[in-house]
Motif scaffolding. Structure first.
Motif: not given
Length: 290
Positions: A20-25, A229-238, A282-289
């Motif tokens: 729950l706290i991680a989802m807040g992050f 960090i484990l689930g992915g900073l940009d992944a609320v569910l993760g 569960f995070g998404e890889r950042d892709i820079e073009r």
């Protein structure tokens, strides 16, 4: 086998609080791109407000729950409006340092407003023991696991189907483009801080119900951050699922290896995972073009 199941259920319960706290992050990071290092302190403040309501106004569980949720919303909105909104457009490092300073202020506020002694949050439920297949489990542990699973489903539906959820994803992806499309970034940020405060505050209240309430509760933020960090900073569910994994790993390590391993098992786990997937499970890889 019974010992293993006891450790597993206890790990799921504390892991649900971490989740729950991680989802807040993750909610704040997904909407603003910032890591809020005051998350543990905000969790603690909400739990203390819930305790104050139970001891001075009413110990009814519904009154305490509604009061704590409203207080968490107000806390999140005040922090966003007074502290974070003036930092819009400033360097990320400066904004993160502001959240660290905010954490210190909120931590000190506990001793000024309340005291430094441990307290128990009693709302007439949460500490009763029920038997599940011969294993004793507190009703609060069952409730927090059910709450996390419910919130995971609700947040998934929110981000996928609601207009506000889509707007939050748009602002997180590119706030300037979102502004050109008529989306108010400031409103999205305010909503994110309020939602983050409520979700993490629920975790803090459940911790106070199952254990004790004390100024050391801010450490829950440090425990939950590896789950994010484990689930992915940009992944609320993760992040919620990462909390469960961290809780189970800590409990099993403490039960089968040593009590000292319980404190470091979660961090060892994220080191191994990040070496394989630097953006989390569960995070998404950042892709820079270029």
């Amino acid at each position: 086998m019974q010992y293993f199941l006891q450790l597993l259920i206890s790990g799921l319960a504390i892991g649900a609080i971490y989740g729950l706290i991680a989802m807040g992050f993750a909610v704040i990071y997904k909407s603003t791109g910032l890591v809020n290092f005051a998350q543990g302190e905000m969790t603690m403040i909400t739990a203390y407000i819930a305790w104050t309501i139970s001891t001075t106004v009413s110990g009814n569980v519904f009154v305490v729950a509604i009061g704590a949720i409203l207080a968490a919303i107000l806390l999140g909105l005040i922090i966003e409006r007074v502290v974070m909104r003036p930092m819009l457009g400033e360097p990320v490092f400066a904004t993160v340092m502001v959240t660290i300073g905010l954490a210190v202020i909120l931590r000190s506020a506990i001793n000024f407003i309340w005291d430094a002694y441990p307290h128990g949050l009693d709302v007439g439920m949460g500490r009763d023991i029920v038997r599940l297949g011969g294993i004793g489990v507190r009703t609060g542990q069952v409730a927090v696991i059910a709450t996390l699973l419910t919130l995971l489903a609700a947040i998934w539906a929110f981000f996928r189907y609601s207009k506000i959820g889509v707007a939050m994803r748009a602002v997180a992806a590119d706030d300037r483009t979102a502004l050109l499309m008529g989306i108010s970034a400031t409103r999205v940020h305010a909503l994110a801080w309020a939602a983050s405060s409520v979700i993490a505050g629920i975790g803090g209240v459940f911790f106070a119900l199952s254990y004790d309430l004390s100024p050391a509760m801010f450490q829950l933020g440090l425990k939950a951050f590896p789950a994010t960090i484990l689930g992915g900073l940009d992944a609320v569910l993760g992040s919620g699922i990462g909390g469960l994994l961290i809780g189970i790993t800590e409990n099993l390590a403490g039960g089968y290896v040593s009590s000292g391993m319980k404190e470091v098992a979660g961090f060892l786990m994220i080191i191994v995972v990040l070496m394989i997937r630097p953006f989390g499970i569960f995070g998404e890889r950042d892709i820079e073009r270029v």
